[in-house]
Motif scaffolding. Structure first.
Motif, mmCIF file in Angstrom:
data_model
loop_
_atom_site.group_PDB
_atom_site.id
_atom_site.type_symbol
_atom_site.label_atom_id
_atom_site.label_comp_id
_atom_site.label_asym_id
_atom_site.label_seq_id
_atom_site.Cartn_x
_atom_site.Cartn_y
_atom_site.Cartn_z
ATOM 1 N N LEU A 31 0.811 -1.233 0.000
ATOM 2 C CA LEU A 31 0.000 0.000 0.000
ATOM 3 C C LEU A 31 0.837 1.271 0.000
ATOM 4 C CD1 LEU A 31 -2.482 -1.162 2.806
ATOM 5 C CD2 LEU A 31 -2.863 -1.243 0.319
ATOM 6 N N LYS A 32 2.109 1.162 0.425
ATOM 7 C CA LYS A 32 2.919 2.365 0.654
ATOM 8 C C LYS A 32 3.880 2.640 -0.491
ATOM 9 C CE LYS A 32 2.859 1.560 5.624
ATOM 10 N NZ LYS A 32 3.621 1.140 6.805
ATOM 11 N N LEU A 33 3.665 3.740 -1.171
ATOM 12 C CA LEU A 33 4.632 4.187 -2.185
ATOM 13 C C LEU A 33 5.642 5.092 -1.492
ATOM 14 C CD1 LEU A 33 5.399 4.336 -5.228
ATOM 15 C CD2 LEU A 33 4.001 6.405 -5.330
ATOM 16 N N PHE A 34 6.897 4.659 -1.428
ATOM 17 C CA PHE A 34 7.954 5.475 -0.815
ATOM 18 C C PHE A 34 8.549 6.410 -1.865
ATOM 19 C CE2 PHE A 34 7.708 1.612 1.682
ATOM 20 C CZ PHE A 34 7.784 2.069 2.999
ATOM 21 N N SER A 35 8.956 7.591 -1.426
ATOM 22 C CA SER A 35 9.586 8.526 -2.375
ATOM 23 C C SER A 35 11.027 8.123 -2.662
ATOM 24 C CB SER A 35 9.565 9.950 -1.822
ATOM 25 O OG SER A 35 10.503 10.085 -0.768
ATOM 26 N N PHE A 36 11.652 7.353 -1.768
ATOM 27 C CA PHE A 36 13.087 7.049 -1.893
ATOM 28 C C PHE A 36 13.882 8.313 -2.239
ATOM 29 C CE2 PHE A 36 11.688 2.682 -1.826
ATOM 30 C CZ PHE A 36 12.725 2.034 -1.172
ATOM 31 N N SER A 37 13.561 9.355 -1.503
ATOM 32 C CA SER A 37 14.210 10.656 -1.701
ATOM 33 C C SER A 37 14.204 11.378 -0.359
ATOM 34 C CB SER A 37 13.430 11.482 -2.732
ATOM 35 O OG SER A 37 13.984 12.767 -2.843
ATOM 36 N N PRO B 24 -6.697 -2.096 -5.640
ATOM 37 C CA PRO B 24 -7.749 -2.780 -6.411
ATOM 38 C C PRO B 24 -8.032 -4.196 -5.929
ATOM 39 C CG PRO B 24 -5.733 -2.602 -7.710
ATOM 40 C CD PRO B 24 -5.532 -1.785 -6.482
ATOM 41 N N GLU B 25 -7.101 -4.798 -5.213
ATOM 42 C CA GLU B 25 -7.340 -6.179 -4.810
ATOM 43 C C GLU B 25 -7.966 -6.303 -3.417
ATOM 44 O OE1 GLU B 25 -4.506 -9.291 -6.690
ATOM 45 O OE2 GLU B 25 -3.296 -7.466 -6.522
ATOM 46 N N ASP B 26 -7.512 -5.500 -2.447
ATOM 47 C CA ASP B 26 -8.097 -5.662 -1.116
ATOM 48 C C ASP B 26 -8.811 -4.424 -0.599
ATOM 49 O OD1 ASP B 26 -6.049 -3.976 -0.330
ATOM 50 O OD2 ASP B 26 -5.028 -5.436 0.923
ATOM 51 N N GLY B 27 -8.848 -3.373 -1.391
ATOM 52 C CA GLY B 27 -9.646 -2.212 -1.033
ATOM 53 C C GLY B 27 -9.074 -1.353 0.075
ATOM 54 N N GLN B 28 -7.868 -1.643 0.542
ATOM 55 C CA GLN B 28 -7.281 -0.810 1.596
ATOM 56 C C GLN B 28 -6.741 0.502 1.010
ATOM 57 O OE1 GLN B 28 -5.087 -2.659 4.887
ATOM 58 N NE2 GLN B 28 -5.007 -4.513 3.618
ATOM 59 N N PRO B 29 -6.673 1.534 1.837
ATOM 60 C CA PRO B 29 -6.246 2.844 1.314
ATOM 61 C C PRO B 29 -4.747 2.875 0.967
ATOM 62 C CG PRO B 29 -6.631 2.965 3.676
ATOM 63 C CD PRO B 29 -7.089 1.608 3.240
ATOM 64 N N LEU B 30 -4.441 3.488 -0.148
ATOM 65 C CA LEU B 30 -3.055 3.662 -0.591
ATOM 66 C C LEU B 30 -2.426 4.814 0.179
ATOM 67 C CD1 LEU B 30 -3.669 3.261 -4.422
ATOM 68 C CD2 LEU B 30 -3.095 1.501 -2.733
ATOM 69 N N GLU B 31 -1.113 4.777 0.332
ATOM 70 C CA GLU B 31 -0.430 5.749 1.180
ATOM 71 C C GLU B 31 0.903 6.150 0.540
ATOM 72 O OE1 GLU B 31 1.491 5.724 5.714
ATOM 73 O OE2 GLU B 31 0.300 4.030 4.985
ATOM 74 N N PHE B 32 1.220 7.420 0.542
ATOM 75 C CA PHE B 32 2.508 7.903 0.027
ATOM 76 C C PHE B 32 3.416 8.205 1.213
ATOM 77 C CE2 PHE B 32 5.433 11.258 -1.307
ATOM 78 C CZ PHE B 32 5.977 10.675 -2.445
ATOM 79 N N VAL B 33 4.649 7.694 1.199
ATOM 80 C CA VAL B 33 5.565 7.869 2.316
ATOM 81 C C VAL B 33 6.826 8.577 1.837
ATOM 82 C CG1 VAL B 33 6.893 6.715 4.127
ATOM 83 C CG2 VAL B 33 4.715 5.742 3.359
ATOM 84 N N ASN B 34 7.183 9.630 2.517
ATOM 85 C CA ASN B 34 8.392 10.370 2.207
ATOM 86 C C ASN B 34 9.599 9.599 2.742
ATOM 87 O OD1 ASN B 34 9.614 12.469 1.012
ATOM 88 N ND2 ASN B 34 9.459 13.857 2.775
ATOM 89 N N GLY B 35 10.618 9.392 1.897
ATOM 90 C CA GLY B 35 11.825 8.694 2.343
ATOM 91 C C GLY B 35 11.828 7.244 1.920
ATOM 92 N N ALA B 36 12.765 6.509 2.500
ATOM 93 C CA ALA B 36 12.958 5.108 2.113
ATOM 94 C C ALA B 36 12.387 4.185 3.172
ATOM 95 C CB ALA B 36 14.444 4.824 1.945
#
Lengths: 308, 308, 308, 308, 308, 308
Positions: B227-233, B249-261
Motif C-alpha cells: 500500500l505504501k509508495l515510498f519517495s526514496f528521496s 484494487p485487490e483488497d480495497g485498503q487505502p493507498l499511502e505515500f511515504v516520504n523517504g525510504a
C-alpha cells in the motif's frame, strides 16, 4: 538502498548548435564500454558482491561511494545528450511536412525512432550497453587493478569526445567528468598503493596529456573538485577516507574526504517535441492535479532539496 | 544524484541448501529481460529524458521514485544470489584437490570463473543484461503502458522463479519483490487511469494468480507494504502522491505515500572464499588502517544510518 | 501474401518420455544457425529481393515455393518441442510445493520462465535466432550455392539431433525433415546444374551417411515424399517444375512437381499447464462465445480444411 | 502450413527519389524491435505454442490470423526498401569507375555489400532482428497485453518513419501499415475487453495522434481497411469473428470479419543491378526453359491467382 | 606454432585521399562475416580439430597452409585501413581546437574513440567479428563445401568493396586478395573434386565476373600469383601439393606448389597522431635503449628477414 | 606474415576421464573474454596498428613476439579440449541406438552439433568470442596497462579452470599456460617500468596465489620456461630483448631472450568419430594420393621440422 534527489551535479549551458551527430558521439560516454554506465555498474556490483568487507572495510567503502557518484555521471551525460538533441527537428504536430527528415541522415536513428530525441544506454555507434562490461573477479587486488585501468580507459574516451565536439554543453560536462573521473583514477591507484606499497599513482596521467589542457576541467579544478572524495551517502562509507589520504600526485594539494553529495543544481526541464508526441498528453489538465494536491497538503511547487 | 546507504531493504535468512543452480535461476530476476536491472534502467532513463516535466510533474515524480526504489531491488536479488552461492565449493587455499570441481556441472560457470561466487548482471541462461531492454519512446502514454506491461511480465517471472526454488533465502526475497513489484503494477495502472479515464487497475492481477498464494508475500502485505509508495528521496518527488490515491484494487485498503525510504537493515557481510582468492589480500593489516582512522577522527565502527 | 491453414504436415506421436533436455536439444533445429527459421527466412527474403525474376522465373519460383514449405517446418519442430515439454513439471495451482523445481537443473530455463513450456526462436544453447543468418547477395549463382550448403549443414544438424534424442516424437519429426530437407538439397543442386552444367547433385549426400539409415525417414520415403516438390501455393510458382526434372540422384526414381500443399493433419491441442498460468483465463466462459457465434452464423466446430 | 501467393497487398508507386538513407530508415519497420518481423514471429510462435486452444479457440484464431497477415507486412516493407534502393548506384559491368562509390557514405553499407541493394532482416542502424523480440509467456492475458503494447509501439515507429521519409513509395506503404496495424491494436484491445471487461479500446490511439493525420492512411480507411479483419486462411480461424465484434472505437463504424486474404496485386519485378552481379546469370537462356515448360504443359505466363 | 616475420605480403601505395568512410567500408574485408578474420579462424580451427588426419593428410595440409596464409591477409587489410585513416584528423597536441571534429560525421566512430585511427576486428557497420563465423562440423566433405562457399562469398565482398572505394591503397590490396582468395576458391573446389569426382572447379568464377576485370588483380596474375599455393611453413604441409595439381580452370596455366612464404616487404611504419596521444610516450628516450642494445649485442637496425 | 609449423608447444597426456563438461569449462581459456584468443588478437592487432614503431621499436617488438606466441596457446587449449571430448560418445555408424544420447545432458551442445566433438571459439557458457575483446587505444601506455591487466585476468581464469578440472590433460596444459602467461604478466609490467619508472613488477602475482602452488606449473618452471622470452620469429623482433632484462620478480633468476620458437612436439592425431561422420570420407583411397605424391617427388611421410 538509495535516496534520489531531483538535482544534478552541475549546471549545463544550452547548446550553441544542437546537433544529432554531436549527441551521437557523446553517447560513447554514457553507454560505451568505457562509459559511465560501465563505471556505475562495475562498482555497484563489486560493492554488492564484496567478500570479507569487515576485514577490508576501507576498500569496500571506497568502491561503494565512487559507485554512488557514478549515478550522477550517467545523469550528466544523459542531460548533455538530451540538450544536444532538443530542437534538432522541426517542431509541430503535422507529420506531412516530414518534420524528422533531418534524422534520415543522422548517425544515430534510434534517437528519433526509439526515443524522443533523448539518450539511450548505447554507445557512439548505437550499440547497446551490456552487462559483459562488468568485471568482478572477487579478488580485490585484481578488481582494483581493473578499476584503475577502466578509469584510465574512460579518461582516454572523454579526451577524444572532447576533441570531437566543441559545443559548450558537451565540453562543460566533459570537463567536469575529466576532473571527477581523474579523481577516481587516483583513488584506485591509491587503493593499490595502500594494498601493495607500489607507487601506482606515479603512473598518472594515462594517457600522458594532463587535464590542465582542458580549460573547462581547469575551471572545476580551481574549485578543488579534483581533491574532494564525496561519500554520496547520508553517513555511511566513511572509512574510504582512510585510503583517500595524502596529496594529489599531479599538483601536490591535500586530498579531502567529504561526507554527503556535491551540492548540485535543480534538474533541468526539457522542452516538448510535439512532432514526436513527446510527451503527448496534450489534453491533460494539470490544474485538476493541483487541486487534489492542495487538498492532500502537498506543496505543488515541488521544492528541490539541497545537499545533506 | 543519489545518496547511498549501507543498508538493504529486508533481512534475508541464510540458505538452507546453498545451490549454484538455484542461484543461476534467480539471476533471471536480476539481469533478465524482465529483471530488476530492466525496471531500474527503464525508469531511470525515462526520468532523465522526460520532456515537459513541469506540465506533467506527478507522472515524472512517480517514475523517478519508482526508479529509485528499483536500486534496492537489484541489491536484494544480488544478495540472495550471493548467499545461495556462498559455501558451494570447498574452502581452502590449495588448488590441487580441485576445490571448484562442483562448478564443472553447474548451469552457470561464470559464477565461478568470472565472479567470486557472486551475482553478475546476467539472466538465468548466463546472457548478459543489455540496454536494448530499455524502452523510452518519449510519449508518456506509451511509456506508461510499457511500464505497466513490464511490471506484469516481471511479476510472471518472479512467480515462476518462486516455483523453481524453494530455499527460504530466495523465497523471502521473491515474496518481498512480489509485493513491491505488485505495487508498481498498480502504480502504472493508476497513472494510466489518471491520464485516460480507463480503469486499467481492473486488469490486475496479471497473470491471474494472486499474491495471496505466496506465503512470504502475505507476510509483507500484512505490514502494509503493498500500500505504501515510498519517495526514496530526502524530500523530492512528492507529487507522485497525486497519482497514488484511492484504494488498492485487490483488497480495497487505502493507498499511502511515504516520504523517504523503507527503513531496511544493515547490508550483510559475505564470507570469504579463499579457493577463489576472494577477496585475497590476506597479508593486509586492517589494524594499521584503524590507527590511521582514529588519528583522522573517523569512527571505525562504521555506523549505518537509518531512514531519513 | 499467404493463406494459413490450421493443419500441420504430419501427425506426431505423443512422447514416451517427455524431457526438458531433449526439448532443449531439438531447439537447434528451430532457431539454430542451420535451423528451420534460417531456411525459412533465407528463402523468404531471397524471394522478396529477387532481381530480374521475369528473366529467371523458374529459379525465383523454386526459391519461393521451398520458402513456403519451410513455414510448415518451423511448425513441426515447434510442436515436437512443445510435446516434449508438456507435462515435465508438476501440474497444479499452488506455487508453494515448487512445481517447477525440475526446471532448475534443466539445460534451458527459458522454457520455464520466458515461455509456458513451449518453443522459442532459439537454439540448443538458448541463443536466439538472428537475422545475421540470412544470406542474400543478390547474385543468383552465389545464393543458390549458399542454399545448397545451408541445406547440407541443416541435414548434418538433423542427423546429430536424431542421434541425441531417441523419443519417437522427435524422431518422427526429424525423419520427416530429413526427407523434405533432403529434397531441398537436391533441388538447389539441380538448380545449380541447370544454371552451370556442373553435376552438383552427384555431391549428395552430404554428410555421406544416407537417409536410408534413419528408419523414420525411410517410412516417409516409401510415401514418395523425397520425390515430390510441392508448390505450397494455390496456383503460383509453377515454373519451379522446370528445374525439378529428371530422377532422384540416390534412388533413380522420377521427380514430381505437385501443385498445392501436402495434405497434413489438424494442428494438435496442447494441454494446459496451470502451474505456469498457461493459458490461465480459467474463469472464462466459452459458452458465451459459442452463443454469440451461433447468432453470427459461424460454425463453432471450427472445421479444418484439407489440401487445395 | 501456409499457401503462398505471388501477390502483394497493395500497389506501391515507384520512388520519386530513390535514396539509400531513406531505405536505411525504413528498415526499422522490417527488422526493428517493433518491426513487422517482430509482430509476425510473436503471433506465429504464440499460435504454435497456445495451450488450451479448444477452450479458448476465438483467442487462438485471432492470434493466428493476425499472424498470417503479418507475412504480407514484412513483404510490403521489403518491397518498399527494395524500390528505394533500386537504381541508387551507377549501373554497369565495369568495376573500375567505382559504381558503388555512393555507398561509402550511405548509412547502411550492408545494402551494398551483403545484399544486392535489397532489404535484410535488420533495423535502421543495421542491427539484425533477433528472436529475443518474441514474447510468449503462455499466460494468455499477459500475452494479449504484450501484443497490445507491441502494436502501439509499432504504431509509434511507423509514425516516426513517416515523418522521416517523404517519398511516396515509403509513405504509401506506411499509410497502409498504419491502418492495418491500427486494426491490430484494436483487435488485441478488444480481446482484452472480452477477457476482462475492462474497456481497453478506449486507450487508443497510442500515441495520441490519430491516423487521420496521415493522408495515405486516410485513403485506405476510405476503403474500410481499418474495419475488416481478414482470416488470411482458406477457411480456418473463423472464430476470431467472435472477438472482432461491435464498432471501431475511433469512428464508430461496424467491424467486419472477412474470410480469406485481401485481394492484392501481382508482386513487382525488381530491375537488375549488373554492377552488383545481381542477379548475374547473364548467359542463361530462358528460352530453353520455356521449351521444356511447354512440353511439360506448364503455362509459361505464370498466372497470378486472386483472392480465395 | 608459428614463426612471425616483420614483413607484409605486398607494398601498398600511400592513399591519394585518406578517408574515414573508405576505411570504414574496407573494414568489411577484415571483420565482416566473409572477411579475412573469418577465413583465418575457420581454417585454423578446422586444422586444430581435424580428425583422422593421418588418413586424410593432403586435405589437412591444404587447410593448414591456406589458414597460415590468411594471417597475411588480415595483416594486409589492417594496413590498408590504417593508411586510409592516417592523417584524416588535424595533427597537434591541443584539444581545444577540436582536432577530431571530422570524426563526428564519420561512419565509424570507433576508429577515433576506441582505436588510434587504426583497424579493429569489426565490419563495415562497426559490428565486431564473432566466433559464430567459424564453421567446423568435423565432416570433411561438408567443411570443404563450406570453405568453397565461404571463399566465393568473400570474393563477392571484395568485388563490391573495390567498386565502393577507388583509392589505390585499397585497390592494390583488394587486387592482391582477389587473386589469392581466388586461388583459395579453386583450391577448395579442387579438394572437393579429388574427394568426389564432381567437377566443382567448373563452377568458378562465382559471382560470374572474372578477376580479369580488375586491373590491380591482373598485375598480380601476371606474376603468377593465382597459380602458386605457398605452404607458409618452413617445411610442413607439403602433401597439400597432392591436391593442388593440374591447371587453372580459368586460364589453363599449370598450378604450382611452393614451399615457404611469399617474399613480401618490410612492414610499413605508421605516422604518429599526437591529437590521439597515439602512441604518446613523447618523453621516452630511445637512445637509452639503443645503448643497452649495443651492450647486449643486439643489432639496433632490426633487420627484416626474407623468404625462407 | 607467418610460417606455420605442424608442431605444438608441449606433449599432452591422454585424458584419464574424457568429459564433455570438463571440456566445456576449458573453453573459457580459449574463447572467453580473458581466453587465449583475446590475448592473441589483442597483441596481433596492436602490432599491426602500432604508430611510431621506429621510435618505440622495443615495445613494438615485445608486443609482436608475445602475440606470435599466443598462436601456440590457442593451439594448446584447442588440443586439450579435443582430447577431453574424444571418445565421449558411443562410436559407430548406426544412428538408431542414439550414440550421442550423452550429449543431451552435456553443458555445451555445440560440441556435438556444430563441431565434431572439438573446440570452437567460444567460452565456458558457449558464448562466442567477439572482437569487442580487443582493446587498442593507440596510446602505448594505456595499451600496455591494458595488456598487464588482461594477463592478470587471464591468469585468474586459468587458476580457476585448474581448480575445476583435475584431469591431467587439462592440468598439464594449464600448468604450461600459467608459466607462459605468467611470463607475459611480467613482460608487460617490465615494459611499463621501462616507460614510467614505476615498479609495476612488484604488483605480481595477481591474484596473490603463486604459480608454485600448481605442481604442473612447477615442472615447467624447472625447465626455466618462466624466464625465456622467445621471439617466435625466424629473426625479427629482437629489440624486445631490451625490455626483457634483469631478473624475475618472484624467484630472482635472470631473464633470457631466445631467438625462435620453443621446440615443441608433433601435433597429435585425433581419433575419428564415425557417429559424427567426422571426418567421413570413408571410401577415400589415400594410396592413390601416395602414388601421385611419389611421382611428384613429395615425401609422403610428411616430416615435421623442429625449431629454427
Amino acid at each position: 538502498m538509495i535516496l534520489r534527489m531531483d538535482r544534478v551535479a552541475i549546471d549545463l549551458p544550452k547548446p550553441k548548435n544542437p546537433s544529432p551527430n554531436d549527441a551521437a558521439a557523446i553517447q560513447e560516454l554514457l553507454g560505451g564500454k568505457f562509459g559511465e554506465l560501465s563505471t556505475l555498474m562495475n562498482y555497484t556490483m563489486q560493492s554488492f558482491n564484496f567478500r570479507g568487507r569487515n576485514r577490508l572495510r576501507p576498500f569496500y567503502d571506497l568502491i561503494a561511494c565512487i559507485g554512488a557518484e557514478e549515478y550522477s555521471h550517467i545523469e550528466m551525460v544523459s542531460y548533455a545528450i538530451n540538450l544536444l538533441l532538443t530542437g534538432t527537428t522541426k517542431r509541430g504536430h503535422d507529420p506531412v511536412p516530414a518534420p524528422l527528415s533531418n534524422a534520415t541522415d543522422a548517425r544515430n536513428s534510434y534517437h528519433f525512432i526509439a526515443s524522443g530525441q533523448t539518450a539511450l544506454p548505447m554507445d557512439s555507434m548505437g550499440n547497446f550497453w551490456t552487462g559483459q562490461n562488468v568485471f568482478n573477479s572477487g579478488n580485490m587486488k585484481l578488481d582494483l587493478l581493473h578499476n584503475f585501468f577502466l578509469e584510465c580507459g574512460a579518461r582516454a574516451n572523454k579526451m577524444r569526445a572532447y576533441e570531437m565536439v566543441s559545443d559548450p554543453t558537451a565540453r562543460t560536462m566533459i570537463g567536469y567528468l575529466l576532473v571527477r573521473g581523474g579523481l577516481h583514477v587516483v583513488a584506485y591507484a591509491r587503493a593499490l598503493e595502500k594494498l601493495t606499497g607500489v607507487e601506482v599513482t606515479k603512473l598518472v596521467p594515462v594517457p600522458e596529456l594532463s587535464n590542465d589542457a582542458f580549460p573547462e576541467a581547469v575551471q572545476f579544478q580551481k574549485q578543488g573538485l579534483h581533491l574532494k572524495l564525496f561519500s554520496f551517502s547520508p553517513g555511511d562509507y566513511q572509512q574510504a577516507a582512510q585510503i583517500w589520504t595524502g596529496t594529489h600526485p599531479e599538483d601536490g594539494q591535500p586530498l579531502e574526504f567529504v561526507n554527503g553529495a556535491i551540492e548540485g543544481v535543480p534538474a533541468p526541464d526539457l522542452d516538448e517535441e510535439p512532432q514526436l508526441n513527446a510527451p503527448g498528453a496534450e489534453g491533460f489538465d494539470p490544474q485538476m492535479f493541483m487541486d487534489v494536491a492542495k487538498r492532500m497538503g502537498i506543496n505543488p511547487n515541488h521544492p528541490s532539496k539541497g545537499q545533506f
